[in-house]
Design a protein around this motif. Structure first.
Motif, PDB file in Angstrom:
ATOM      1  N   PHE A  37      76.436  85.258 -32.876  1.00  0.00           N
ATOM      2  CA  PHE A  37      75.704  84.095 -33.367  1.00  0.00           C
ATOM      3  C   PHE A  37      76.440  82.807 -32.989  1.00  0.00           C
ATOM      4  N   ASP A  38      75.691  81.709 -32.913  1.00  0.00           N
ATOM      5  CA  ASP A  38      76.261  80.416 -32.514  1.00  0.00           C
ATOM      6  C   ASP A  38      77.429  79.986 -33.389  1.00  0.00           C
ATOM      7  N   ASP A  39      77.352  80.258 -34.681  1.00  0.00           N
ATOM      8  CA  ASP A  39      78.367  79.768 -35.596  1.00  0.00           C
ATOM      9  C   ASP A  39      79.466  80.788 -35.905  1.00  0.00           C
ATOM     10  N   SER A  40      79.491  81.932 -35.204  1.00  0.00           N
ATOM     11  CA  SER A  40      80.520  82.928 -35.488  1.00  0.00           C
ATOM     12  C   SER A  40      81.676  82.787 -34.504  1.00  0.00           C
ATOM     13  N   PRO A  41      82.895  83.116 -34.939  1.00  0.00           N
ATOM     14  CA  PRO A  41      84.043  83.058 -34.029  1.00  0.00           C
ATOM     15  C   PRO A  41      83.826  84.002 -32.841  1.00  0.00           C
ATOM     16  N   GLU A  43      85.643  86.155 -31.419  1.00  0.00           N
ATOM     17  CA  GLU A  43      86.131  87.528 -31.561  1.00  0.00           C
ATOM     18  C   GLU A  43      85.364  88.323 -32.622  1.00  0.00           C
ATOM     19  N   GLN A  44      84.336  87.733 -33.220  1.00  0.00           N
ATOM     20  CA  GLN A  44      83.592  88.412 -34.273  1.00  0.00           C
ATOM     21  C   GLN A  44      82.136  88.609 -33.846  1.00  0.00           C
ATOM     22  N   THR A  45      81.684  89.853 -33.869  1.00  0.00           N
ATOM     23  CA  THR A  45      80.282  90.153 -33.565  1.00  0.00           C
ATOM     24  C   THR A  45      79.679  90.897 -34.737  1.00  0.00           C
TER      25      THR A  45
END
Length: 124
Positions: A37-41, A43-45
């Protein structure tokens, strides 16, 4: 935990018939999909499970024409396979044979290896 549990302590049942074999295996592997997502870091999915692959194999020494014929009679046949062990086991439904191979060594017993995939599996 039974640290002395052996493969021979589990039996193989195909279409309600018990067969002796030298080796058997079962694998349950989830299929996954990721989203970023646009607002996720970076390294995080976000992971989601989209399905499950159920597969395995078994082997036996010597010649077992009855088992071979039952499994290979018609590719559209779907079998039921059970790996039974003390206190439970795994029941696979909709089993399709994906590979059948036999070795004929000149100085040892013939060996047959069969790979399979299943539509569903339950533990009992």
């Amino acid at each position: 935990m039974d640290k002395n549990f052996h493969g021979s302590d589990a039996s193989l049942v195909i279409d309600s018939e018990k067969y002796p074999c030298t080796s058997k295996s079962f694998s349950w592997e989830p299929q996954t999909s990721d989203s970023q997502f646009d607002d996720s870091p970076i390294e995080q999915t976000d992971k989601g499970v989209t399905g499950v692959d159920i597969s395995g194999s078994f082997e036996y020494d010597g010649k077992n024409a009855e088992l071979r014929d039952a499994l290979m009679a018609a590719p559209e046949n779907k079998h039921r396979l059970i790996i039974r062990e003390d206190g439970g086991g795994v029941r696979c439904n909709g089993v399709i044979i994906t590979s059948f191979s036999r070795d004929y060594p000149s100085d040892e017993k013939a060996s047959t290896s069969i790979d399979y995939e299943a539509e569903s599996a339950t533990t009992f």
